[in-house]
Design an enzyme around this catalytic site. Structure first.
Site, PDB file in Angstrom:
ATOM      1  N   ARG A  51       1.299  -1.598   0.305  1.00  0.00           N
ATOM      2  CA  ARG A  51       0.182  -0.089  -0.077  1.00  0.00           C
ATOM      3  C   ARG A  51       0.740   1.490   0.031  1.00  0.00           C
ATOM      4  NH1 ARG A  51      -3.257  -1.405   5.318  1.00  0.00           N
ATOM      5  NH2 ARG A  51      -1.416  -2.201   6.278  1.00  0.00           N
ATOM      6  N   LYS A 148       1.069 -20.358   3.695  1.00  0.00           N
ATOM      7  CA  LYS A 148       0.377 -20.633   4.588  1.00  0.00           C
ATOM      8  C   LYS A 148      -0.464 -19.589   5.903  1.00  0.00           C
ATOM      9  CE  LYS A 148       3.606 -21.422   8.825  1.00  0.00           C
ATOM     10  NZ  LYS A 148       4.072 -21.808   9.316  1.00  0.00           N
ATOM     11  N   ASP A 177       4.620 -25.012   1.301  1.00  0.00           N
ATOM     12  CA  ASP A 177       5.154 -25.033   1.910  1.00  0.00           C
ATOM     13  C   ASP A 177       6.741 -25.804   2.855  1.00  0.00           C
ATOM     14  OD1 ASP A 177       6.381 -26.962   4.855  1.00  0.00           O
ATOM     15  OD2 ASP A 177       4.201 -27.845   4.743  1.00  0.00           O
ATOM     16  N   HIS A 178       7.701 -24.817   2.516  1.00  0.00           N
ATOM     17  CA  HIS A 178       8.587 -24.442   2.762  1.00  0.00           C
ATOM     18  C   HIS A 178       9.701 -25.991   3.207  1.00  0.00           C
ATOM     19  CE1 HIS A 178       8.747 -22.834   6.847  1.00  0.00           C
ATOM     20  NE2 HIS A 178       9.803 -23.065   6.810  1.00  0.00           N
ATOM     21  N   ASP A 235      -0.957 -24.320  13.146  1.00  0.00           N
ATOM     22  CA  ASP A 235       0.716 -23.617  12.485  1.00  0.00           C
ATOM     23  C   ASP A 235       2.118 -24.118  11.533  1.00  0.00           C
ATOM     24  OD1 ASP A 235       2.379 -21.417  11.991  1.00  0.00           O
ATOM     25  OD2 ASP A 235       3.553 -21.871  13.461  1.00  0.00           O
ATOM     26  N   HIS A 240       3.289 -28.992   8.161  1.00  0.00           N
ATOM     27  CA  HIS A 240       5.327 -29.491   7.431  1.00  0.00           C
ATOM     28  C   HIS A 240       5.012 -30.660   8.010  1.00  0.00           C
ATOM     29  CE1 HIS A 240       5.455 -25.046   6.732  1.00  0.00           C
ATOM     30  NE2 HIS A 240       5.912 -24.790   8.289  1.00  0.00           N
ATOM     31  N   LYS A 339       7.286 -24.815  20.546  1.00  0.00           N
ATOM     32  CA  LYS A 339       8.090 -23.469  20.593  1.00  0.00           C
ATOM     33  C   LYS A 339       8.863 -23.054  22.230  1.00  0.00           C
ATOM     34  CE  LYS A 339       6.403 -20.449  17.140  1.00  0.00           C
ATOM     35  NZ  LYS A 339       7.713 -20.285  16.793  1.00  0.00           N
TER      36      LYS A 339
HETATM   37  P1  NAP Z   1       3.311  -8.728   7.420  1.00  0.00           P
HETATM   38  O1  NAP Z   1       5.081  -8.275   7.628  1.00  0.00           O
HETATM   39  O2  NAP Z   1       2.621  -8.225   8.018  1.00  0.00           O
HETATM   40  O3  NAP Z   1       3.744  -8.231   5.650  1.00  0.00           O
HETATM   41  C1  NAP Z   1       2.223  -8.386   5.082  1.00  0.00           C
HETATM   42  C2  NAP Z   1       2.981  -7.449   3.878  1.00  0.00           C
HETATM   43  O4  NAP Z   1       1.012  -6.839   2.888  1.00  0.00           O
HETATM   44  C3  NAP Z   1       3.328  -5.883   3.926  1.00  0.00           C
HETATM   45  O5  NAP Z   1       4.206  -5.448   2.533  1.00  0.00           O
HETATM   46  C4  NAP Z   1       2.238  -4.861   3.472  1.00  0.00           C
HETATM   47  O6  NAP Z   1       2.567  -3.480   2.720  1.00  0.00           O
HETATM   48  C5  NAP Z   1       0.668  -5.348   3.085  1.00  0.00           C
HETATM   49  N1  NAP Z   1      -0.024  -5.609   2.383  1.00  0.00           N
HETATM   50  C6  NAP Z   1      -0.747  -5.525   3.834  1.00  0.00           C
HETATM   51  N2  NAP Z   1      -2.201  -4.201   3.603  1.00  0.00           N
HETATM   52  C7  NAP Z   1      -2.347  -4.586   2.764  1.00  0.00           C
HETATM   53  C8  NAP Z   1      -3.439  -4.027   1.504  1.00  0.00           C
HETATM   54  N3  NAP Z   1      -4.598  -3.498   1.990  1.00  0.00           N
HETATM   55  N4  NAP Z   1      -2.848  -4.117  -0.169  1.00  0.00           N
HETATM   56  C9  NAP Z   1      -1.216  -4.368  -0.602  1.00  0.00           C
HETATM   57  N5  NAP Z   1      -0.475  -4.537   0.637  1.00  0.00           N
HETATM   58  C10 NAP Z   1      -1.108  -4.875   1.421  1.00  0.00           C
HETATM   59  O7  NAP Z   1       3.311 -10.268   6.912  1.00  0.00           O
HETATM   60  P2  NAP Z   1       4.622 -11.315   6.883  1.00  0.00           P
HETATM   61  O8  NAP Z   1       5.045 -11.751   7.937  1.00  0.00           O
HETATM   62  O9  NAP Z   1       5.404 -10.691   5.397  1.00  0.00           O
HETATM   63  O10 NAP Z   1       3.755 -12.585   5.884  1.00  0.00           O
HETATM   64  C11 NAP Z   1       2.909 -12.747   4.380  1.00  0.00           C
HETATM   65  C12 NAP Z   1       2.230 -13.741   3.882  1.00  0.00           C
HETATM   66  O11 NAP Z   1       3.843 -14.865   4.486  1.00  0.00           O
HETATM   67  C13 NAP Z   1       1.479 -13.958   5.335  1.00  0.00           C
HETATM   68  O12 NAP Z   1      -0.070 -15.139   4.870  1.00  0.00           O
HETATM   69  C14 NAP Z   1       1.626 -15.134   6.246  1.00  0.00           C
HETATM   70  O13 NAP Z   1       0.783 -15.493   6.991  1.00  0.00           O
HETATM   71  C15 NAP Z   1       3.213 -16.491   5.384  1.00  0.00           C
HETATM   72  N6  NAP Z   1       4.556 -16.637   6.131  1.00  0.00           N
HETATM   73  C16 NAP Z   1       4.810 -15.428   6.975  1.00  0.00           C
HETATM   74  C17 NAP Z   1       5.806 -15.787   7.579  1.00  0.00           C
HETATM   75  C18 NAP Z   1       7.210 -15.241   7.954  1.00  0.00           C
HETATM   76  O14 NAP Z   1       8.267 -15.555   8.837  1.00  0.00           O
HETATM   77  N7  NAP Z   1       6.928 -13.713   8.088  1.00  0.00           N
HETATM   78  C19 NAP Z   1       6.821 -17.603   7.276  1.00  0.00           C
HETATM   79  C20 NAP Z   1       5.621 -18.154   6.567  1.00  0.00           C
HETATM   80  C21 NAP Z   1       3.986 -17.931   6.125  1.00  0.00           C
HETATM   81  P3  NAP Z   1       2.236  -2.284   3.357  1.00  0.00           P
HETATM   82  O15 NAP Z   1       1.699  -2.144   4.917  1.00  0.00           O
HETATM   83  O16 NAP Z   1       3.317  -1.192   2.806  1.00  0.00           O
HETATM   84  O17 NAP Z   1       1.011  -2.504   2.073  1.00  0.00           O
END
Ligand code: NAP
Length: 488
Positions: A51, A148, A177-178, A235, A240, A339
């Site tokens: 965004r 996921k 699923d990494h 989770d 996994h 954890k």
């Molecule tokens: P995050 O840090 O909260 O990032 C969310 C992203 O979405 C940000 O770039 C945010 O950017 C963008 N966003 C939010 N609302 C939006 C909107 N309305 N329009 C466009 N962009 C929008 O989340 P994350 O941890 O990276 O996780 C992302 C996905 O990967 C999730 O499904 C999570 O379950 C999965 N996942 C994450 C991890 C991990 O380690 N982080 C591990 C496994 C799976 P802005 O706020 O700038 O818009």
């Protein structure tokens, strides 16, 4: 030894959530490494979307900082080449604004692979897929990757699959699923199906039981809000651990073709014996960490990290599973994940049966049953425990030794992160290491009754001290069968 590379076609990779944590920690570093490995075609582009209202230049600075945080070493020329292909487009998918910016960015590139990576909250998966469709952004070479969690239960997973499936064909959908991209998981397939010696032993006649452990030392930290709505069963186990179990237990697929492998994994999931209330009470343990010590320092408990007085969310699960088929009848699979445990370790242990008869005198020592330990982290590798004659003794004394192979030490190559392989597989259109819709739904079908019975259970998760191996009930779960968790 240089890694062997498979060609990758040219692409536009659109990363929704390009400013998020996953992009920061995993996706950008993985893409940089593929650039370093010369695997990214000259005119390929990476288009980050979120965004915030920033220019491509500002995004590239952000990306450079992210990469500086996560890479051990940076080659300036490669980094410059990498950043040149990165651009940024602002789209607010909730407000449904900015899509014309993405349309403009993609225009005229219909001949290259167009890959959408949804690295955003799962609440946005459906909205994004529908908008990609309605804005006419789907080409013949389009794929979509979703992260996921895929649903919170069978019903929500089904609904999400329906929404995505109304826009994309199943062969365009890559459910990540990494764990499936980890080097050792690939090696589990090589071990089982590229060696003649294991397959004849890979059954209930020779295997006593299987253990799968995925233990973390970290707590929930900044993810506490999300984690409290999920818990370890959703989770970790639903995806996994069950995927690892499938790779251990599946029949040999006809080939490495995506559907051959996924058909066999699906059969395993369908053969998992469902648990009723008494089965859940007897064969599952859920725990929640309390304050304790981890990595040498004092750490808070889950509730303190969460900032609440009460939560029924489990941060630890142990379970005993049975696979109702000819190969695995009578072989229990013990799974545990949690954890704030004593060690960060992920491994699969294949425990072979005791010898039917010993020909050695009693003073030769105890003969331990063979074990094959497949280590996913840390230090990916395979260890086979065998009995030998102790060379330091002139008598027939028996001793257990490990034939231990660390991949990093043996091959002297950097172990690529799972995301490197999975991103390139997705661009190439290879779905072998991605979950098919029916697999995801079959996994939920086994998980749902456990969630239901836990939901009816008045007893909260059992507390365990941070830095231990979980609640004592987890030890009792396996020890009542006369077995012990593998720990060394
Ligand atoms: P995050 O840090 O909260 O990032 C969310 C992203 O979405 C940000 O770039 C945010 O950017 C963008 N966003 C939010 N609302 C939006 C909107 N309305 N329009 C466009 N962009 C929008 O989340 P994350 O941890 O990276 O996780 C992302 C996905 O990967 C999730 O499904 C999570 O379950 C999965 N996942 C994450 C991890 C991990 O380690 N982080 C591990 C496994 C799976 P802005 O706020 O700038 O818009």
């Amino acid at each position: 030894m240089p890694a062997q590379l498979t060609d990758v076609p040219s692409f536009d990779l659109v990363v929704f959530g390009g400013t998020g944590d996953l992009a920061h920690r995993k996706l950008l570093p993985a893409l940089y490494y593929r650039e370093l490995g010369n695997q990214i075609p000259t005119d390929a582009r990476i288009i980050a979307v979120s965004r915030r209202n920033i220019s491509s230049e500002e995004y590239r600075n952000w990306a450079l900082n992210a990469l500086n945080d996560h890479l051990d070493e940076i080659d300036d020329d490669i980094m410059a080449r990498f950043l040149e292909r990165v651009q940024y487009v602002s789209v607010d998918v909730s407000a449904n604004t900015g899509w014309e910016n993405l349309e403009t960015a993609l225009a005229g590139r219909e001949d290259v692979v167009r890959a959408f990576y949804l690295s955003v909250s799962p609440d946005l998966f459906g909205t994004i897929c529908s908008a990609i469709g309605s804005h006419g952004l789907i080409t013949d070479k389009t794929r979509v990757t979703i992260e996921k969690p895929i649903g919170k239960n069978g019903t929500s997973a089904h609904e999400l699959n329906e929404t995505i499936g109304s826009v994309f064909k199943e062969e365009q959908i890559f459910r990540i699923d990494h764990y499936l991209g980890k080097e050792t998981v690939q090696n589990l397939m090589a071990l089982r199906f590229a060696n003649a010696m294991f397959e004849p032993l890979w059954n209930s006649t020779h295997i006593d039981h299987v253990q799968i452990t995925v233990a973390e030392t970290l707590g929930v930290e900044s993810r506490a809000g999300y984690y409290d709505t999920a818990g370890a069963l959703r989770d970790m186990v639903q995806n996994h651990l069950l995927q690892l179990l499938c790779l251990v237990a599946m029949e040999p697929p006809e080939s490495m073709h995506a559907d051959s492998v996924r058909d066999e994994k699906l059969k395993v999931l369908k053969a998992l014996k469902p648990m009723d209330a008494s089965g859940v009470a007897r064969n599952t343990v859920r725990g929640q960490y309390r304050a304790g010590a981890s990595a040498g320092g004092a750490v808070s408990g889950y509730l303190q990290e969460l900032g609440k007085d009460h939560s029924n969310t489990e941060t630890f699960v142990a379970a005993k599973l049975e696979i109702a088929n000819w190969r695995w009848g009578s072989v229990p699979f013990y799974l545990r994940t949690g954890k704030r445990l004593a060690n960060r370790i992920s491994e699969i242990v294949i425990q072979f049966r005791d010898l039917p008869h010993s020909i050695f005198p009693e003073d030769a020592g105890t003969i331990k049953a063979n074990q094959l330990v497949i280590r996913l982290q840390p230090d990916e590798g395979v260890k086979m425990k065998v009995m030998i004659k102790d060379p330091s003794s002139s008598n027939m004394r028996l001793r257990e030794v490990s034939l231990d192979m660390s991949f990093a030490a043996t091959f002297n190559v950097r172990n690529p992160d799972a995301y490197e392989r999975l991103l390139m597989d997705m661009i190439r259109g290879n779905q072998t290491l991605f979950m098919r819709r029916d697999e995801v739904e079959a996994a939920w079908a086994w998980i749902d009754p456990i969630l239901k019975h836990w939901g009816n259970d008045r007893e909260p998760p059992k507390g365990y001290t941070s830095g231990t191996w979980g609640p004592s009930a987890s030890i009792a779960l396996i020890e009542r069968d006369g077995r012990t968790w593998h720990e060394e």
